[in-house]
Every structure is written in C-alpha cells, then in structure tokens.
Design a protein around this motif. Structure first.
Motif, PDB file in Angstrom:
ATOM      1  N   THR A 406      90.750 -90.071 -16.518  1.00  0.00           N
ATOM      2  CA  THR A 406      89.906 -90.640 -17.564  1.00  0.00           C
ATOM      3  C   THR A 406      88.449 -90.581 -17.123  1.00  0.00           C
ATOM      4  O   THR A 406      88.147 -90.389 -15.937  1.00  0.00           O
ATOM      5  CB  THR A 406      90.294 -92.092 -17.846  1.00  0.00           C
ATOM      6  OG1 THR A 406      90.028 -92.883 -16.666  1.00  0.00           O
ATOM      7  CG2 THR A 406      91.768 -92.209 -18.218  1.00  0.00           C
ATOM      8  N   SER A 407      87.535 -90.776 -18.066  1.00  0.00           N
ATOM      9  CA  SER A 407      86.110 -90.776 -17.733  1.00  0.00           C
ATOM     10  C   SER A 407      85.774 -91.900 -16.763  1.00  0.00           C
ATOM     11  O   SER A 407      84.900 -91.750 -15.905  1.00  0.00           O
ATOM     12  CB  SER A 407      85.280 -90.918 -19.011  1.00  0.00           C
ATOM     13  OG  SER A 407      85.337 -89.744 -19.782  1.00  0.00           O
ATOM     14  N   ARG A 408      86.460 -93.029 -16.890  1.00  0.00           N
ATOM     15  CA  ARG A 408      86.179 -94.145 -15.995  1.00  0.00           C
ATOM     16  C   ARG A 408      86.531 -93.802 -14.554  1.00  0.00           C
ATOM     17  O   ARG A 408      85.783 -94.122 -13.622  1.00  0.00           O
ATOM     18  CB  ARG A 408      86.977 -95.369 -16.462  1.00  0.00           C
ATOM     19  CG  ARG A 408      86.610 -96.645 -15.733  1.00  0.00           C
ATOM     20  CD  ARG A 408      87.268 -97.844 -16.397  1.00  0.00           C
ATOM     21  NE  ARG A 408      86.835 -99.082 -15.783  1.00  0.00           N
ATOM     22  CZ  ARG A 408      87.194-100.290 -16.208  1.00  0.00           C
ATOM     23  NH1 ARG A 408      87.990-100.397 -17.262  1.00  0.00           N
ATOM     24  NH2 ARG A 408      86.760-101.368 -15.592  1.00  0.00           N
ATOM     25  N   MET A 409      87.658 -93.139 -14.366  1.00  0.00           N
ATOM     26  CA  MET A 409      88.058 -92.730 -13.024  1.00  0.00           C
ATOM     27  C   MET A 409      87.082 -91.711 -12.459  1.00  0.00           C
ATOM     28  O   MET A 409      86.667 -91.797 -11.293  1.00  0.00           O
ATOM     29  CB  MET A 409      89.470 -92.143 -13.071  1.00  0.00           C
ATOM     30  CG  MET A 409      90.549 -93.130 -13.484  1.00  0.00           C
ATOM     31  SD  MET A 409      92.102 -92.320 -13.937  1.00  0.00           S
ATOM     32  CE  MET A 409      92.483 -91.421 -12.447  1.00  0.00           C
ATOM     33  N   MET A 410      86.686 -90.739 -13.284  1.00  0.00           N
ATOM     34  CA  MET A 410      85.769 -89.702 -12.832  1.00  0.00           C
ATOM     35  C   MET A 410      84.389 -90.285 -12.528  1.00  0.00           C
ATOM     36  O   MET A 410      83.725 -89.871 -11.576  1.00  0.00           O
ATOM     37  CB  MET A 410      85.690 -88.595 -13.885  1.00  0.00           C
ATOM     38  CG  MET A 410      87.015 -87.875 -14.103  1.00  0.00           C
ATOM     39  SD  MET A 410      86.996 -86.759 -15.533  1.00  0.00           S
ATOM     40  CE  MET A 410      85.909 -85.457 -14.931  1.00  0.00           C
ATOM     41  N   ALA A 411      83.943 -91.243 -13.361  1.00  0.00           N
ATOM     42  CA  ALA A 411      82.637 -91.871 -13.137  1.00  0.00           C
ATOM     43  C   ALA A 411      82.600 -92.585 -11.792  1.00  0.00           C
ATOM     44  O   ALA A 411      81.579 -92.571 -11.086  1.00  0.00           O
ATOM     45  CB  ALA A 411      82.314 -92.840 -14.266  1.00  0.00           C
ATOM     46  N   GLY A 412      83.728 -93.215 -11.415  1.00  0.00           N
ATOM     47  CA  GLY A 412      83.791 -93.876 -10.111  1.00  0.00           C
ATOM     48  C   GLY A 412      83.665 -92.889  -8.964  1.00  0.00           C
ATOM     49  O   GLY A 412      82.985 -93.170  -7.969  1.00  0.00           O
TER      50      GLY A 412
END
Length: 513
Positions: A406-412
């Motif tokens: 997800t974008s949240r995982m990638m952003a981290g």
C-alpha cells in the motif's frame, strides 16, 4: 511637500524593497511617474487620481512627481497603486511619520477606491519582517496569506477610505499574534494498492521516490503508467519548513496559493503535451514561474512524452542538471527554482501497441521517427527506465492473489531511506542520492569486490558513458538505503542496471521486429 513610503516588488521568487518618493510642487497640474516603469505601472497615475477623487481626496492641482527607486530595476504589475496613493497623502501631510518609516504598502486600486488583491504577497511580507518593518498594509483578500508570516503586523484593507483612517493614527496598531499558520489541507491521495499486477513498476516507483530519481515508463496503452505516476506524490515525505516556504513563494507569485495556506505536500504537476516551451520553463514579458518551477520539490509528470514538441522537451535539459531556471530579459535576470522529480510515460510507436505485432501496424521507419522525438541527451538524464507489461487478467480480477504494498507501507520505507540520506550528507548541501556530486560518489558509493567486478563487466559490455555510470551508482546507493545496507552489494548493482534496460529500446535495431 515631499514624502516617501515603502513598498515591495518581486524579482524571481525574492522580494526587494521599493521606495516610493512623491513630490508636490508648483507648476502645471500633472502627475509624472518615473523609475524604469512598465506600462501597467505608468497607468497607475489615472487609477490613483480617479480613486482619490471618488474618496473625496482629490489630487492637488499642482505638479506631482512620483519616483520608484531603485530606478535601474524595471517595475511591473499593479501593486504600486496603493503606495503611490499613500505617498501623495503623505506629501499633503496626512500620513503620520511612523507609517512612512515602519510600514510597507502594496495593492491595486479600483476607480471607486476599492483595494484589490495582487500576487506575490508571501515573499513581500517575509522581506518586510526581515528588514525590521512593524507592519504590512495589503489588500483584504491577501490578508490570510500575509498572516502566515509571524512577527509582523499584517493589516488588510478593502477601501482607500480605511487606509486614510489607518495612516492618520500616531501608532501602528499591533493586533494580537498572527493566527496559527494555516497549512495545506491533506487530500486523499490514490493508493498504490489499487494498482494490480505491476509489482515491478511499483518497486521502481518506490526506488525513484526514495532517491528522488527521474523515472521513465514505456508500455502499450492502458497498462497503468498514469495510475502509477499519480500515486508517487502520496509516498513522498512532507516538505521541510524551508522547502515549504520556498514552494509557497512560487505558488504565491503565480496566484495559486489557495486560501492563504502554506504548501506542505510535494506538488504534482501534469501539463498537457500541447504546452509551450515558455509555459513549461517560465518567462513572458513579465516573467512568471512555469510548470517546472510549480513542480519544485515535487513531481512533474509528462504523459505521452513523444507527443511533446522536441524543443519543449529539450528545454528541460539544463534545469534537470542545475535545479533552477534562469530567464534573461531586458529588465534583468530572473531565477526560479526547479528541483523536481521527472516522471515520464510513453508508447513505442504512433499506434501505441509495439512490440505486439498482432496489433501494431507501424513501419520500422515510423517507429524510429516517433521515438526520435525524444532526444538522446534528455534520455541520458533519466535515472530509471522500465517497460510496463500488461498484467494477466486473473491478477486484475484478484483471484487469490496476495495484495501488494500500500502507499502507506511504501511511504514508510521512503521516509526511512530519506532519513539515512539526510544523516549521511549532513553539512554537504546534498539532500538525495540523485543529487550526489561527481566528486562525492567515490566516498559514498564504494563497491565491494563482487559488486565492483559486476559493475566493471556491465559497463564494458554496454560501453556506458560516465554520466550513465554515475547514474547507476546513485541508483544502487538508493536501493542499498532501502535495504538499510551500509555498503552497495552485488544484488544492488544488478537491480540498478535492470532499471536501465528499458533504454535499450532506443538503441540500434531495438525497434525492429
């Protein structure tokens, strides 16, 4: 009868102070404006004269001379109407001394005395605070933007009558502390989890975002190139305080700073392929920032790159290297920031379906001519180039397939990689791996035995240019940072080279059947 008040003008994204000097003396009734002025500034004398007349403060029937200093810098825009009117009032003895020395005025006047908004308020108020002024008087509709700057009184006015009352006071009213700075409202970004079956492309987008690398996607229509590009801003970290002000200045000058809110999210700019070179890079008779500057610290997405005019694309070559744009006009040199992440998407032939020869009917000549619209030097500045393959239908339908990142995982992951880069390059002026200077590569991109051997072998086989070699090392450094590895390993080098194989479609014979 003489008076001078202070105003501000823009040069690039910075503000410089302008002294508005007004002298009323005996002579034939007239108003003269001097000081290297554009036509819209010269027209101010009629707007000011009629506005003052309609506010029951007629311009005296004497010779009125207005000088805007420094006289060697060209003045443009309509923001000098208000300071000229205040200067005339000062020459008539209706402005207290503290307003002449400790306040800055800017704004456009309507014929009925209405004070109208202007662009570029944020850099003007910042400069006023820096120079020690106590107040900035500006149009009411720009008040929210001006109040983003703390440490200075921002007074919004909507009519010349309000200003006349304001400047007659012996003290500058110091309102309470400017309200809490309004930040850009976070909007719901599209998520990478919605992109099905393109894990390789998502991995490439992750690496590009982590190191701020330029990224080119090739593929047939409908495979998800645009979907991927639109989701890249959602995994970029928020802007730092310094970048926030710099980006907000650009948008303030362009009149795009919404509701007086500071830009905190990296911008995303996707111009149509019909854009002109001037609109892309900036400029004009009165220079303004272009799309490259509006994408500063964010993403510039060029969809259908081969549909852009070649001279338009080639105008980006220098900004991609220098991270800024210098526009030279008779009025002077204007510098705008242009440190952006370039993301491109394109097909391999006019019909878009090559290399699927069942659908593609373009000749070899047509394909080569189509691809030649993008010059080699521009392609050489792309850090990554991948071919996006059509996903299998069962993957699109989600039949038992494991959900991707997800974008949240990638952003981290991007945030952690950026943190490593910030600590590594502290004090060097470098922010990202893509910005590494040539003389720093040896120190920060050292290769171990196996990685060095693989690198030398591939460079010799492909006959890569020095720029391509450095580009691959920077990319490998980013991959290592994502893996939290201090040294670049063999697998990092191999993956970095895999993201440059897409450029092989431009090499000799690559477009042949």
């Amino acid at each position: 009868m003489f008076c001078k008040v202070m105003s501000g003008a823009l040069q690039g994204i910075e503000c410089y102070l302008v002294t508005v000097e007004v002298d009323i003396s005996r002579g034939l009734p007239c108003m003269e404006l001097v000081g290297f002025l554009s036509s819209e500034v010269r027209e101010a004398k009629e707007r000011v004269r009629v506005a003052m007349h309609n506010c029951d403060v007629p311009v005296p029937g004497q010779r009125v001379t207005v000088n805007l200093s420094p006289a060697n810098v060209r003045k443009a825009g309509s923001s000098f109407d208000l300071p000229i009117a205040v200067g005339i009032l000062g020459a008539l003895g209706r402005v207290e001394e503290i307003w002449q020395k400790k306040a800055i005025f800017t704004g456009e006047l309507g014929l009925d005395g209405t004070v109208r908004g202007v662009n570029g308020i944020l850099p003007i108020v910042l400069e006023a605070r820096k120079k020690g002024f106590l107040a900035c008087v500006l149009p009411k509709e720009n008040e929210e933007e001006g109040k983003m700057v703390k440490g200075i009184a921002v007074l919004g006015v909507s009519h010349l009558g309000e200003i006349i009352h304001l400047i007659s006071q012996k003290e500058i009213p110091m309102p309470g502390q400017n309200k809490e700075t309004m930040l850009q409202e976070p909007k719901e970004e599209p998520d990478f989890s919605e992109v099905m079956g393109q894990e390789t492309a998502k991995r490439a987008a992750l690496i590009a975002a982590a190191g701020f690398h330029h990224f080119l996607m090739l593929g047939v229509p409908g495979v998800g190139k645009t979907m991927i590009a639109k989701r890249i801003p959602g995994i970029l970290p928020k802007l730092s305080e310094e970048d926030c002000l710099e980006v907000s200045k650009v948008y303030s000058i362009s009149g795009l700073l919404k509701e007086g809110r500071l830009m905190t999210v990296p911008p995303y700019v996707a111009p149509h392929h019909s854009i002109t070179r001037q609109a892309l890079t900036g400029g004009g008779k009165v220079p303004v920032p272009g799309a490259l500057s509006l994408a500063h610290k964010g993403v510039l997405f060029l969809d259908e790159m081969t549909e852009f005019k070649r001279e338009t694309l080639d105008s980006m070559r220098q900004p991609l290297e220098e991270k800024r744009i210098e526009i030279i006009r008779n009025a002077g040199m204007f510098t705008y920031p242009a440190d952006f992440m370039l993301v491109g998407a394109m097909n391999l032939c006019p019909c878009g379906y090559f290399p699927d020869l069942r659908k593609c009917r373009c000749s070899l000549y047509e394909r080569k001519r189509y691809m030649n619209r993008v010059s080699g030097p521009l392609l050489d500045r792309m850090d990554m180039c991948i071919t996006v393959e059509p996903p299998k239908i069962r993957v699109l339908m989600g039949n038992g397939e494991k959900e991707g990142q997800t974008s949240r995982m990638m952003a981290g992951m991007v945030k952690e990689a950026r943190k490593i880069q910030k600590e590594r390059y502290q004090g060097t002026g470098v922010l990202y791996n893509s910005h590494l200077k040539d003389d720093m590569i040896k120190a920060h991109c050292e290769l171990n035995g196996d990685a060095g051997k693989l690198f030398d072998e591939i460079v010799w086989q492909r006959e890569l240019s020095p720029r391509a070699c450095y580009r691959t090392l920077k990319l490998a450094r980013t991959i290592a940072d994502l893996e939290k590895s201090q040294r670049i390993q063999k697998e990092h080098i191999a993956e970095a080279f895999s993201y440059s194989t897409g450029l092989d479609v431009f090499s000799k014979g690559a477009l042949e059947e």
